[in-house]
Design a protein around this motif. Structure first.
Motif, PDB file in Angstrom:
ATOM      1  N   PHE A 258     -31.359  52.854 -34.489  1.00 38.26           N
ATOM      2  CA  PHE A 258     -29.965  52.509 -34.788  1.00 38.26           C
ATOM      3  C   PHE A 258     -29.880  51.294 -35.699  1.00 38.26           C
ATOM      4  CE2 PHE A 258     -31.079  50.053 -31.086  1.00 38.26           C
ATOM      5  CZ  PHE A 258     -30.321  48.893 -31.123  1.00 38.26           C
ATOM      6  N   LEU A 259     -30.851  50.375 -35.582  1.00 38.16           N
ATOM      7  CA  LEU A 259     -30.886  49.212 -36.476  1.00 38.16           C
ATOM      8  C   LEU A 259     -31.268  49.636 -37.896  1.00 38.16           C
ATOM      9  CD1 LEU A 259     -32.714  46.670 -34.129  1.00 38.16           C
ATOM     10  CD2 LEU A 259     -30.247  46.908 -34.493  1.00 38.16           C
ATOM     11  N   TYR A 260     -32.178  50.565 -37.991  1.00 41.09           N
ATOM     12  CA  TYR A 260     -32.576  51.096 -39.297  1.00 41.09           C
ATOM     13  C   TYR A 260     -31.390  51.796 -39.958  1.00 41.09           C
ATOM     14  CZ  TYR A 260     -35.315  53.718 -42.744  1.00 41.09           C
ATOM     15  OH  TYR A 260     -35.812  54.241 -43.908  1.00 41.09           O
ATOM     16  N   ALA A 261     -30.646  52.587 -39.182  1.00 38.74           N
ATOM     17  CA  ALA A 261     -29.480  53.284 -39.738  1.00 38.74           C
ATOM     18  C   ALA A 261     -28.449  52.279 -40.252  1.00 38.74           C
ATOM     19  CB  ALA A 261     -28.866  54.198 -38.677  1.00 38.74           C
ATOM     20  N   TYR A 262     -28.245  51.208 -39.475  1.00 38.84           N
ATOM     21  CA  TYR A 262     -27.296  50.175 -39.907  1.00 38.84           C
ATOM     22  C   TYR A 262     -27.742  49.549 -41.219  1.00 38.84           C
ATOM     23  CZ  TYR A 262     -24.371  45.977 -39.767  1.00 38.84           C
ATOM     24  OH  TYR A 262     -23.489  44.968 -40.085  1.00 38.84           O
ATOM     25  N   ASP A 263     -29.022  49.176 -41.303  1.00 37.70           N
ATOM     26  CA  ASP A 263     -29.538  48.568 -42.532  1.00 37.70           C
ATOM     27  C   ASP A 263     -29.438  49.512 -43.719  1.00 37.70           C
ATOM     28  OD1 ASP A 263     -30.097  46.088 -41.529  1.00 37.70           O
ATOM     29  OD2 ASP A 263     -32.263  46.378 -41.363  1.00 37.70           O
ATOM     30  N   LYS A 264     -29.818  50.744 -43.511  1.00 37.16           N
ATOM     31  CA  LYS A 264     -29.835  51.724 -44.595  1.00 37.16           C
ATOM     32  C   LYS A 264     -28.446  51.909 -45.186  1.00 37.16           C
ATOM     33  CE  LYS A 264     -31.254  56.486 -45.604  1.00 37.16           C
ATOM     34  NZ  LYS A 264     -32.240  56.168 -46.667  1.00 37.16           N
ATOM     35  N   LEU A 265     -27.442  52.042 -44.322  1.00 37.28           N
ATOM     36  CA  LEU A 265     -26.101  52.310 -44.819  1.00 37.28           C
ATOM     37  C   LEU A 265     -25.370  51.026 -45.197  1.00 37.28           C
ATOM     38  CD1 LEU A 265     -25.289  55.317 -42.524  1.00 37.28           C
ATOM     39  CD2 LEU A 265     -25.606  55.324 -44.995  1.00 37.28           C
ATOM     40  N   SER A 266     -25.758  49.894 -44.631  1.00 39.12           N
ATOM     41  CA  SER A 266     -25.243  48.619 -45.115  1.00 39.12           C
ATOM     42  C   SER A 266     -25.653  48.417 -46.572  1.00 39.12           C
ATOM     43  CB  SER A 266     -25.773  47.465 -44.254  1.00 39.12           C
ATOM     44  OG  SER A 266     -25.380  46.217 -44.784  1.00 39.12           O
ATOM     45  N   TYR A 267     -26.888  48.774 -46.873  1.00 45.77           N
ATOM     46  CA  TYR A 267     -27.359  48.660 -48.256  1.00 45.77           C
ATOM     47  C   TYR A 267     -26.595  49.603 -49.180  1.00 45.77           C
ATOM     48  CZ  TYR A 267     -30.371  48.847 -52.347  1.00 45.77           C
ATOM     49  OH  TYR A 267     -30.833  48.813 -53.626  1.00 45.77           O
ATOM     50  N   VAL A 268     -26.339  50.816 -48.714  1.00 48.41           N
ATOM     51  CA  VAL A 268     -25.573  51.779 -49.513  1.00 48.41           C
ATOM     52  C   VAL A 268     -24.174  51.244 -49.804  1.00 48.41           C
ATOM     53  CG1 VAL A 268     -24.470  54.061 -49.477  1.00 48.41           C
ATOM     54  CG2 VAL A 268     -26.855  53.804 -48.726  1.00 48.41           C
ATOM     55  N   HIS A 269     -23.517  50.697 -48.787  1.00 45.37           N
ATOM     56  CA  HIS A 269     -22.128  50.237 -48.944  1.00 45.37           C
ATOM     57  C   HIS A 269     -22.014  48.884 -49.639  1.00 45.37           C
ATOM     58  CE1 HIS A 269     -20.860  53.565 -46.566  1.00 45.37           C
ATOM     59  NE2 HIS A 269     -21.223  53.070 -45.388  1.00 45.37           N
ATOM     60  N   PHE A 270     -22.918  47.945 -49.301  1.00 44.53           N
ATOM     61  CA  PHE A 270     -22.712  46.553 -49.695  1.00 44.53           C
ATOM     62  C   PHE A 270     -23.866  45.944 -50.495  1.00 44.53           C
ATOM     63  CE2 PHE A 270     -20.738  47.241 -45.441  1.00 44.53           C
ATOM     64  CZ  PHE A 270     -19.416  47.263 -45.866  1.00 44.53           C
ATOM     65  N   GLY A 271     -24.987  46.663 -50.573  1.00 44.61           N
ATOM     66  CA  GLY A 271     -26.103  46.162 -51.357  1.00 44.61           C
ATOM     67  C   GLY A 271     -27.036  45.235 -50.614  1.00 44.61           C
ATOM     68  N   TYR A 272     -26.913  45.148 -49.277  1.00 46.63           N
ATOM     69  CA  TYR A 272     -27.826  44.310 -48.505  1.00 46.63           C
ATOM     70  C   TYR A 272     -28.032  44.912 -47.122  1.00 46.63           C
ATOM     71  CZ  TYR A 272     -23.324  42.581 -46.691  1.00 46.63           C
ATOM     72  OH  TYR A 272     -22.054  42.488 -46.161  1.00 46.63           O
ATOM     73  N   GLN A 273     -29.099  44.490 -46.464  1.00 49.77           N
ATOM     74  CA  GLN A 273     -29.372  44.857 -45.074  1.00 49.77           C
ATOM     75  C   GLN A 273     -29.199  43.619 -44.201  1.00 49.77           C
ATOM     76  OE1 GLN A 273     -33.525  45.470 -44.042  1.00 49.77           O
ATOM     77  NE2 GLN A 273     -34.184  44.548 -45.971  1.00 49.77           N
ATOM     78  N   TYR A 274     -29.414  43.787 -42.899  1.00 47.69           N
ATOM     79  CA  TYR A 274     -29.230  42.653 -41.985  1.00 47.69           C
ATOM     80  C   TYR A 274     -30.439  42.438 -41.075  1.00 47.69           C
ATOM     81  CZ  TYR A 274     -26.929  39.525 -38.629  1.00 47.69           C
ATOM     82  OH  TYR A 274     -26.600  38.452 -37.832  1.00 47.69           O
ATOM     83  N   TYR A 275     -31.098  43.521 -40.641  1.00 46.81           N
ATOM     84  CA  TYR A 275     -32.170  43.398 -39.656  1.00 46.81           C
ATOM     85  C   TYR A 275     -33.573  43.421 -40.264  1.00 46.81           C
ATOM     86  CZ  TYR A 275     -28.469  44.073 -36.251  1.00 46.81           C
ATOM     87  OH  TYR A 275     -27.329  43.928 -35.510  1.00 46.81           O
ATOM     88  N   GLY A 276     -33.667  43.690 -41.553  1.00 44.25           N
ATOM     89  CA  GLY A 276     -34.974  43.662 -42.211  1.00 44.25           C
ATOM     90  C   GLY A 276     -35.838  44.875 -41.940  1.00 44.25           C
ATOM     91  N   THR A 277     -35.220  46.028 -41.751  1.00 46.34           N
ATOM     92  CA  THR A 277     -35.993  47.245 -41.453  1.00 46.34           C
ATOM     93  C   THR A 277     -36.295  48.064 -42.701  1.00 46.34           C
ATOM     94  OG1 THR A 277     -34.006  48.584 -41.051  1.00 46.34           O
ATOM     95  CG2 THR A 277     -34.934  47.385 -39.170  1.00 46.34           C
ATOM     96  N   ILE A 278     -35.689  47.722 -43.840  1.00 46.57           N
ATOM     97  CA  ILE A 278     -35.931  48.454 -45.078  1.00 46.57           C
ATOM     98  C   ILE A 278     -36.267  47.454 -46.184  1.00 46.57           C
ATOM     99  CG2 ILE A 278     -34.384  50.337 -44.400  1.00 46.57           C
ATOM    100  CD1 ILE A 278     -32.309  49.199 -46.354  1.00 46.57           C
ATOM    101  N   SER A 279     -36.671  47.974 -47.315  1.00 44.59           N
ATOM    102  CA  SER A 279     -36.955  47.120 -48.466  1.00 44.59           C
ATOM    103  C   SER A 279     -35.670  46.932 -49.268  1.00 44.59           C
ATOM    104  CB  SER A 279     -38.044  47.760 -49.330  1.00 44.59           C
ATOM    105  OG  SER A 279     -38.323  46.967 -50.459  1.00 44.59           O
ATOM    106  N   ALA A 280     -35.000  45.805 -49.051  1.00 42.11           N
ATOM    107  CA  ALA A 280     -33.708  45.545 -49.688  1.00 42.11           C
ATOM    108  C   ALA A 280     -33.350  44.079 -49.487  1.00 42.11           C
ATOM    109  CB  ALA A 280     -32.622  46.442 -49.087  1.00 42.11           C
ATOM    110  N   PRO A 281     -32.425  43.534 -50.283  1.00 44.07           N
ATOM    111  CA  PRO A 281     -31.938  42.169 -50.049  1.00 44.07           C
ATOM    112  C   PRO A 281     -31.369  42.030 -48.640  1.00 44.07           C
ATOM    113  CG  PRO A 281     -31.198  42.995 -52.177  1.00 44.07           C
ATOM    114  CD  PRO A 281     -31.814  44.163 -51.480  1.00 44.07           C
ATOM    115  N   VAL A 282     -31.442  40.820 -48.101  1.00 42.12           N
ATOM    116  CA  VAL A 282     -31.054  40.579 -46.710  1.00 42.12           C
ATOM    117  C   VAL A 282     -29.857  39.643 -46.649  1.00 42.12           C
ATOM    118  CG1 VAL A 282     -31.809  39.665 -44.476  1.00 42.12           C
ATOM    119  CG2 VAL A 282     -33.438  40.864 -45.968  1.00 42.12           C
ATOM    120  N   LYS A 283     -28.865  40.029 -45.863  1.00 46.66           N
ATOM    121  CA  LYS A 283     -27.750  39.140 -45.584  1.00 46.66           C
ATOM    122  C   LYS A 283     -28.198  38.107 -44.538  1.00 46.66           C
ATOM    123  CE  LYS A 283     -23.000  39.083 -43.817  1.00 46.66           C
ATOM    124  NZ  LYS A 283     -21.897  39.882 -43.221  1.00 46.66           N
TER     125      LYS A 283
END
Length: 297
Positions: A258-283
């Motif tokens: 569920f944390l991965y899903a949040y990060d993945k779609l946070s990146y899609v919507h806003f361009g960043y993740q939060y929990y560090g489960t994917i390769s993307a900028p971090v809020k």
């Protein structure tokens, strides 16, 4: 069949493929990082089963003696048993899943087609018919207080899939499409609020495959996923369901998918993740290490 019926049929075919792909993806994620040791142990054994089934089976049986294995993982391992035609082991495990988790063959149709085919019209179909009914009725009677929750989640999931089917139709105008999208978003969120209501009824705990039907949590996952896919629903849905997801995670009943899903779609919507489960900028990157320690990521 009329044109509407053909379109509806085509939409459901698409949904079946979509669900299968989604569940395979979420399984891979959920086994990658998990707080409960049994998820990681089972992941390692399943990796062994890909090349050495019999060694993996010995480890699986030993693990089952020490831990309660999540029932979806039980079914995943049984796909290797089907490959190796380990019929007696399959019968033993399926009988146990019926007795302890209310297993029924329809729960395998999308995610585990080899098990479904074996039990529905394959060499174990007669055995399944002879052994299912009485054991399942016993399980229902001993879990009668949970059937309202199970049946409600089944109903919400069916509604969720109808919304997905409806979203696949071509609509006449941009304004109509926007209105329909808004209606679907609102209905998706209503579904999620119903899940929250069920959690509150269940002593503030998320229904999972450990305590309810085998496919209960996978249906909740799909409803959550469709809310997270909506930018308008993303944060409000997360805030509503997260406390129950978090508790189930720390209780060892679900993985961190569920944390991965949040990060993945946070990146899609806003361009960043939060929990560090994917390769993307971090809020809020300054506190990322603390979050990852908290959630064993």
């Amino acid at each position: 069949m009329n044109e509407f019926g053909l379109k509806l049929f085509d939409s459901f075919v698409f949904i079946r493929k979509y669900i299968y792909i989604f569940l395979i993806w979420i399984s891979t994620v959920s086994l990658s990082h998990a707080q409960s040791p049994v998820f990681g142990i089972c992941d390692s054994i399943i990796d062994i089963a890909r090349s050495d089934y019999h060694t993996a089976k010995r480890h699986w049986i030993d693990t089952g003696a020490k831990y309660e294995i999540e029932p979806q993982q039980e079914l995943l391992f049984l796909t290797f048993s089907v490959q190796h035609q380990d019929i007696e082991f399959i019968k033993t495990e399926i009988a146990k899943l019926i007795r302890t988790h209310g297993f029924s063959v329809h729960q395998t149709q999308e995610r585990y087609p080899t098990i479904y085919n074996l039990l529905s019209d394959g060499s174990l179909s007669q055995w399944y018919k002879e052994n299912f009914h009485d054991a399942y009725e016993t399980w229902v009677l001993s879990h009668h207080e949970k059937m309202y929750t199970i049946n409600t989640i089944d109903r919400l999931y069916a509604r969720d899939q109808m919304l997905v089917a409806f979203s696949q139709f071509d609509h006449d105008s941009c304004s109509v499409s926007k209105n329909i999208a808004s209606t679907i978003e609102n209905n998706d969120f209503e579904n999620l609020l119903e899940i929250v209501r069920l959690c509150k009824m269940n002593n503030n705990e998320l229904p999972t495959g450990y305590d309810f039907a085998i496919d209960t949590y996978s249906k909740i996952q799909m409803i959550l996923w469709h809310n997270l896919k909506s930018k308008n629903n993303f944060q409000r849905a997360w805030e509503q369901l997260f406390p129950y997801l978090e508790k189930a995670y720390f209780d060892g009943k679900i993985s961190n998918s569920f944390l991965y899903a949040y990060d993945k779609l946070s990146y899609v919507h806003f361009g960043y993740q939060y929990y560090g489960t994917i390769s993307a900028p971090v809020k809020d990157e300054a506190t990322l290490k603390e979050r990852q320690q908290d959630y064993k990521l």
